[in-house]
Design an enzyme around this catalytic site. Sequence first.
Site, PDB file in Angstrom:
ATOM      1  N   HIS A 230      25.019  41.812  54.131  1.00 12.97           N
ATOM      2  CA  HIS A 230      24.020  41.400  55.132  1.00 12.97           C
ATOM      3  C   HIS A 230      23.663  39.929  54.926  1.00 12.97           C
ATOM      4  O   HIS A 230      23.637  39.133  55.882  1.00 12.97           O
ATOM      5  CB  HIS A 230      22.774  42.280  55.011  1.00 12.97           C
ATOM      6  CG  HIS A 230      21.661  41.904  55.942  1.00 12.97           C
ATOM      7  ND1 HIS A 230      21.392  42.581  57.105  1.00 12.97           N
ATOM      8  CD2 HIS A 230      20.748  40.892  55.887  1.00 12.97           C
ATOM      9  CE1 HIS A 230      20.365  42.008  57.728  1.00 12.97           C
ATOM     10  NE2 HIS A 230      19.956  40.981  57.001  1.00 12.97           N
ATOM     11  N   GLU A 231      23.396  39.557  53.679  1.00  8.98           N
ATOM     12  CA  GLU A 231      23.066  38.159  53.390  1.00  8.98           C
ATOM     13  C   GLU A 231      24.267  37.246  53.623  1.00  8.98           C
ATOM     14  O   GLU A 231      24.114  36.110  54.075  1.00  8.98           O
ATOM     15  CB  GLU A 231      22.561  38.030  51.949  1.00  8.98           C
ATOM     16  CG  GLU A 231      21.281  38.794  51.649  1.00  8.98           C
ATOM     17  CD  GLU A 231      20.128  38.426  52.577  1.00  8.98           C
ATOM     18  OE1 GLU A 231      20.014  37.242  52.948  1.00  8.98           O
ATOM     19  OE2 GLU A 231      19.348  39.325  52.947  1.00  8.98           O
TER      20      GLU A 231
END
Length: 1291
Positions: A230-231
């Site tokens: 996600h990051e």
Amino acid sequence: MPVTINNFNYNDPIDNNNIIMMEPPFARGTGRYYKAFKITDRIWIIPERYTFGYKPEDFNKSSGIFNRDVCEYYDPDYLNTNDKKNIFLQTMIKLFNRIKSKPLGEKLLEMIINGIPYLGDRRVPLEEFNTNIASVTVNKLISNPGEVERKKGIFANLIIFGPGPVLNENETIDIGIQNHFASREGFGGIMQMKFCPEYVSVFNNVQENKGASIFNRRGYFSDPALILMHELIHVLHGLYGIKVDDLPIVPNEKKFFMQSTDAIQAEELYTFGGQDPSIITPSTDKSIYDKVLQNFRGIVDRLNKVLVCISDPNININIYKNKFKDKYKFVEDSEGKYSIDVESFDKLYKSLMFGFTETNIAENYKIKTRASYFSDSLPPVKIKNLLDNEIYTIEEGFNISDKDMEKEYRGQNKAINKQAYEEISKEHLAVYKIQMCKSVKAPGICIDVDNEDLFFIADKNSFSDDLSKNERIEYNTQSNYIENDFPINELILDTDLISKIELPSENTESLTDFNVDVPVYEKQPAIKKIFTDENTIFQYLYSQTFPLDIRDISLTSSFDDALLFSNKVYSFFSMDYIKTANKVVEAGLFAGWVKQIVNDFVIEANKSNTMDKIADISLIVPYIGLALNVGNETAKGNFENAFEIAGASILLEFIPELLIPVVGAFLLESYIDNKNKIIKTIDNALTKRNEKWSDMYGLIVAQWLSTVNTQFYTIKEGMYKALNYQAQALEEIIKYRYNIYSEKEKSNINIDFNDINSKLNEGINQAIDNINNFINGCSVSYLMKKMIPLAVEKLLDFDNTLKKNLLNYIDENKLYLIGSAEYEKSKVNKYLKTIMPFDLSIYTNDTILIEMFNKYNSEILNNIILNLRYKDNNLIDLSGYGAKVEVYDGVELNDKNQFKLTSSANSKIRVTQNQNIIFNSVFLDFSVSFWIRIPKYKNDGIQNYIHNEYTIINCMKNNSGWKISIRGNRIIWTLIDINGKTKSVFFEYNIREDISEYINRWFFVTITNNLNNAKIYINGKLESNTDIKDIREVIANGEIIFKLDGDIDRTQFIWMKYFSIFNTELSQSNIEERYKIQSYSEYLKDFWGNPLMYNKEYYMFNAGNKNSYIKLKKDSPVGEILTRSKYNQNSKYINYRDLYIGEKFIIRRKSNSQSINDDIVRKEDYIYLDFFNLNQEWRVYTYKYFKKEEEKLFLAPISDSDEFYNTIQIKEYDEQPTYSCQLLFKKDEESTDEIGLIGIHRFYESGIVFEEYKDYFCISKWYLKEVKRKPYNLKLGCNWQFIPKDEGWTE
């Protein structure tokens, strides 16, 4: 190029290459160096706490926290030893290897590695590269024995630190310089990340998986690899300069029960994916797209002008130009000038924004993730040891198949995989709370409510009012619609996204310009105290709990008593249940009492009433008002009556303030003496009108999802908690009663506490299904009754103004519209006389809400009890009743909802219907519908075909029930009552027609039954009707078998799709509506009714002249029309025309065709029409300057000759269900000039002996006029169908 993940230990020596001492960007030249490890090219890991912008005391838990919407865990000792740093480093290496283990993850890493920041930012002159910028370069300290230490610059894309003060807060940080961010302006810049793999978030699963195991709604802990990915998606956005951090969804905080939280950036919604980007309106989608395109054009302009790198003379300008061309997918002409190819940009943009998302990655890696970014977060847990392959593996994460953890994501389930994690210490946990205190009735009583549990309601200022702006419409005005989808398989397989150019050297001159903005983090107060006399959902939930140190509790129906007395628990169930629960019984009666009270709990929890279409909701859960005090005090006492009066609005705590702007007007550009541009402007206005409707609908859906549906979601969460609290209270009462008995008495009590827990959980699961259906239905009802009509009202006002302006515009330009003015007026009137229908599936992909919308939107679907549809290579029941569907290996499925049954023993589908459906005597009032395709008979097996009957669907029990069978050209419906009496009705189609409408072609069958009649409808029309008054009760089985059963040929097969059963007799209008809806598609269909495809061979069939076919004339570049041969063996059965005859045409995609993600031909696509001759591909052309009404088409090898037109627009033939289309020649895609339609025409030919007329493949201007005069004339020779070879038709 393959990604290599490097291996290290923290104590490995510095080598000034892969292990360095780095001065990160926010160190700003202070000489603070950190040991950094290059885990792969351009990505570095620093196993240290992230401290920039924080004070030392921030790392201890205190009365303040940083982000007010999460549980925050503190541990100042994390990463304070080399051993802990080594564990962190080894864990990160394992996570990167897990990411790399699948093609999608490796492609994500490849794009991050190759997405090097542009050498410069907005301050740098256009003709220069500059590496002396904090968003481009970081310093490393080079230290060798016997040498003086020196600084050197290196290029980096990503630097990953350990966590900041909060261990479970992961964040990607971009670099700002003078409040400008290269990561948002197209340049891209170095990205930093603070990350902790051990402490992971927990989420629940209240809304999903109907009918799944009782564990499936427990808490799930996240996979740290998915958290990291996600990051990394944020990192990818930042490196390409497309990070969207300036479009916030702002929370409304007008009431004390609303969440107090930071704004949610659009960047988070795009990164999460799934349904969440629906909250971003279509106009905002387009403005983001346009901004990125504009920024990329700025990069193109720079690349075309850059001449020198002033900060590092060793930089090879051309190498970096080539690398940036590759990164941004620019094109280069023969003179070395760069430009943007819109198709390449479009693909790159969509892959970055809509391909790489958390939901897509979770699905690809088979990881359980949240339903939404807005889903509640529970307190985090600590993963015991991610390096232990018994707990977590590179290939499967927690869901290890060898440990039976892969099913239903059992490896992430807190209730099942307890050995993987440990609960965190509450001593170091901080949670932002609202303290609600009563000032009357129960003075001094305060309850703490976690901020996460409050209502999230977006403020109306979060949404753009671009719709209110006036817009100029010109002849070349472009569409604003951005398709926010990128298929994951295309993302994995698309080699264009992979860089084919090696990375330049990472070394450069040291950084000396430390001009950088370091974020400063401020604490917020941890508790907000509110005095209120209101009794909200939160007080009611609190009244249903009890302190852990109190064992002797009792239930009460008094909410106030439960607040005042800690040993009393409020219950919303009946007084009989409360009395039974509070009853004290002797030991000998205890087991019977337990059995009764547990059964009573299940009955109470599953109470629901079927309402007669009150407020468009057919199912209501009556105790919600008492459980949560939703609505108001008067509604509580008689919730059903109040609901009948007020509808779904009664459930809302806060009626949202809606933004519904007045739609801005179109300003129509005038063109003197230019008919084409005037007509194109009119067409563009009508097209843009649809975009305005779509944009308004999108704006309404965005507000609904973030202001209304979020409230309904909180109610569902509250009801899940309430039912669990009731179960916990009952379990505690049972245990306390048991424990007061003597040991002797206990020994005589046969009771299993695990079984009690299981039954209570099962009852809750069943109840939650009812609650979800009720609340989702309320949410959709509110959308359709309270929101969409307001939007339509504004849109109709806009339509009226547009119509007036367009008609005036035509009148003002009628001098230039000679011969077309009246037609243009007719087109405007027709176009604007109907509203654009609202379809929720266009604006969100939330399948639960879409399913509920479909039920709401169709009177028919409210009565559906079985609805078979394709999903993930299986068939499922979308009726909401959750039938079990077993598809055996011998059944062929495809994603067009089609399934094929053969004579094979394992070609079978078994459907077991939900036992809640009462299906006895159902024939008194029920219907069945489906589509079917039955192959052609074999010529040498015609007698067997005519006389042998075989069953295709069977629903029998004890020789009573119903079945559907086929005998030759008959479809037979049979009912058998309990006495064995049989009634049948059949439809028989003609097999002696030259061209059959049914043989091997999809057609729609509907069978209806009532007390008097059984009827068969075909393609929406009644074809057969039989009296069944004398038949008695029919007891149908709950099991339906799809199988070819009977005296059949071993090669026999059929295709079916869209099978449904309804618990009502469908009316003629119902059936016609259903036929029209299911016939409609956005794509065109071939002769059999399947999708028309590019790059596939077809014989062309003329619907107006069915017995003709096209053949290239010998020694001539034209297509002559010949007559199909007829097959007839003097049989009274066999009589047909050959279909596989003539030239085999191929539809080729023209470059700007709409459909770019698959090979399906869609309406209005621009195409080429080709065929093969003498192993060479030829094309259909028309002469540019033909003067007659008709002209023979020119068939020739593909060439670039400017004598011909070759652009064809393929158009839908009719608004009604049809497989025909029309082929319109145009000058090009931009032109409004319609040259003519492809058809058949008889041309005069003078022979040697006598004169004759002969039919040819032609282009016709006459057809253009005739189509406008009689648009739906079935016999016109310009209507074409395409016949592919198919196993169901042999000649």
